[in-house]
Design a protein around this motif. Structure first.
Motif, mmCIF file in Angstrom:
data_model
loop_
_atom_site.group_PDB
_atom_site.id
_atom_site.type_symbol
_atom_site.label_atom_id
_atom_site.label_comp_id
_atom_site.label_asym_id
_atom_site.label_seq_id
_atom_site.Cartn_x
_atom_site.Cartn_y
_atom_site.Cartn_z
ATOM 1 N N TYR A 1 -1.604 0.960 -19.729
ATOM 2 C CA TYR A 1 -2.211 -0.307 -19.342
ATOM 3 C C TYR A 1 -3.138 -0.103 -18.159
ATOM 4 O O TYR A 1 -2.857 0.696 -17.269
ATOM 5 N N ASN A 2 -4.213 -0.869 -18.168
ATOM 6 C CA ASN A 2 -5.081 -0.971 -17.002
ATOM 7 C C ASN A 2 -4.590 -2.214 -16.270
ATOM 8 O O ASN A 2 -4.593 -3.309 -16.834
ATOM 9 N N LEU A 3 -4.141 -2.050 -15.031
ATOM 10 C CA LEU A 3 -3.553 -3.134 -14.256
ATOM 11 C C LEU A 3 -4.402 -3.455 -13.040
ATOM 12 O O LEU A 3 -5.213 -2.624 -12.606
ATOM 13 N N SER A 4 -4.182 -4.625 -12.485
ATOM 14 C CA SER A 4 -4.790 -4.970 -11.198
ATOM 15 C C SER A 4 -3.742 -5.661 -10.342
ATOM 16 O O SER A 4 -2.824 -6.302 -10.854
ATOM 17 N N ILE A 5 -3.902 -5.490 -9.032
ATOM 18 C CA ILE A 5 -3.046 -6.181 -8.076
ATOM 19 C C ILE A 5 -3.944 -6.692 -6.955
ATOM 20 O O ILE A 5 -4.835 -5.969 -6.486
ATOM 21 N N SER A 6 -3.725 -7.915 -6.554
ATOM 22 C CA SER A 6 -4.557 -8.575 -5.564
ATOM 23 C C SER A 6 -4.430 -7.918 -4.187
ATOM 24 O O SER A 6 -3.342 -7.523 -3.777
ATOM 25 N N ILE A 7 -5.547 -7.833 -3.483
ATOM 26 C CA ILE A 7 -5.541 -7.323 -2.110
ATOM 27 C C ILE A 7 -4.666 -8.231 -1.248
ATOM 28 O O ILE A 7 -3.946 -7.752 -0.363
ATOM 29 N N ASP A 8 -4.684 -9.530 -1.510
ATOM 30 C CA ASP A 8 -3.849 -10.462 -0.744
ATOM 31 C C ASP A 8 -2.366 -10.130 -0.900
ATOM 32 O O ASP A 8 -1.603 -10.181 0.065
ATOM 33 N N THR A 9 -1.960 -9.776 -2.112
ATOM 34 C CA THR A 9 -0.570 -9.382 -2.350
ATOM 35 C C THR A 9 -0.243 -8.117 -1.573
ATOM 36 O O THR A 9 0.823 -8.015 -0.960
ATOM 37 N N LEU A 10 -1.160 -7.155 -1.582
ATOM 38 C CA LEU A 10 -0.942 -5.916 -0.838
ATOM 39 C C LEU A 10 -0.857 -6.179 0.663
ATOM 40 O O LEU A 10 -0.036 -5.587 1.363
ATOM 41 N N LYS A 11 -1.693 -7.084 1.158
ATOM 42 C CA LYS A 11 -1.645 -7.437 2.586
ATOM 43 C C LYS A 11 -0.300 -8.063 2.943
ATOM 44 O O LYS A 11 0.262 -7.777 4.001
ATOM 45 N N GLU A 12 0.224 -8.923 2.054
ATOM 46 C CA GLU A 12 1.537 -9.529 2.293
ATOM 47 C C GLU A 12 2.620 -8.466 2.393
ATOM 48 O O GLU A 12 3.484 -8.528 3.257
ATOM 49 N N ILE A 13 2.556 -7.484 1.508
ATOM 50 C CA ILE A 13 3.537 -6.396 1.526
ATOM 51 C C ILE A 13 3.407 -5.599 2.821
ATOM 52 O O ILE A 13 4.409 -5.238 3.442
ATOM 53 N N MET A 14 2.168 -5.360 3.232
ATOM 54 C CA MET A 14 1.938 -4.623 4.473
ATOM 55 C C MET A 14 2.469 -5.409 5.678
ATOM 56 O O MET A 14 3.028 -4.820 6.604
ATOM 57 N N GLU A 15 2.315 -6.725 5.656
ATOM 58 C CA GLU A 15 2.847 -7.558 6.733
ATOM 59 C C GLU A 15 4.365 -7.461 6.800
ATOM 60 O O GLU A 15 4.945 -7.336 7.875
ATOM 61 N N GLU A 16 5.007 -7.505 5.615
ATOM 62 C CA GLU A 16 6.463 -7.397 5.569
ATOM 63 C C GLU A 16 6.937 -6.051 6.105
ATOM 64 O O GLU A 16 7.973 -5.964 6.744
ATOM 65 N N ASP A 17 6.170 -5.007 5.833
ATOM 66 C CA ASP A 17 6.531 -3.660 6.281
ATOM 67 C C ASP A 17 6.098 -3.384 7.712
ATOM 68 O O ASP A 17 6.394 -2.329 8.265
#
Length: 142
Positions: free
Chosen positions: A43-59
């Motif tokens: 599969y070719n997938l995409s994930i939002s930069i906003d979602t990645l930023k949220e994960i980075m904030e949590e970490d």
């Protein structure tokens, strides 16, 4: 497309729907046919930069971003690495005995997301064969 997965047959459309329902990824394209094999899901997938930023904030990694310590190349690498790391969690929703190869390859500024390819096979296929298939899939998206 139906894929032979060990002793069972999997519908790539059903797995696509499961990925979208159970993860933060959007399936851009089912690439299973492009693998040129009847035992590989891709599969070719995409994930939002906003979602990645949220994960980075949590970490707690977002401090570097807000202070501007990362240049654009470092930020690009950080997003790609994190997208691949998040994609490894897909193994929790995959059938028993699944192995994956994941490659993040593009920061799409127009959609503000990271594009990835994930190739999925039964462990009987082996890591080496899966890596060979990934090479083929990466050439298709470049």
């Amino acid at each position: 497309m139906y894929i032979l997965f060990g002793d069972t047959v999997i519908d790539s459309k059903e797995l696509k729907e499961l990925i979208e329902a159970e993860s933060d990824f959007k399936v851009v394209k089912d690439m299973s046919k492009g693998s040129k094999r009847d035992d590989i899901l891709a599969y070719n997938l995409s994930i939002s930069i906003d979602t990645l930023k949220e994960i980075m904030e949590e970490d707690g990694d977002i401090d570097e971003l807000s202070e501007g310590e990362l240049n654009e190349d470092d930020l690009f690498d950080e997003y790609l690495s994190l997208a691949e790391e998040v994609a490894t969690s897909l193994d929790e929703i995959l059938p028993e005995g699944a192995i994956l190869d994941i490659r993040a390859y593009k920061w799409d500024l127009s959609d503000n997301d990271i594009k990835l390819i994930v190739a999925i096979a039964h462990e009987e296929i082996g890591e080496r064969k899966l890596k060979d298939v990934m090479k083929t899939l990466v050439k298709q998206v470049e």
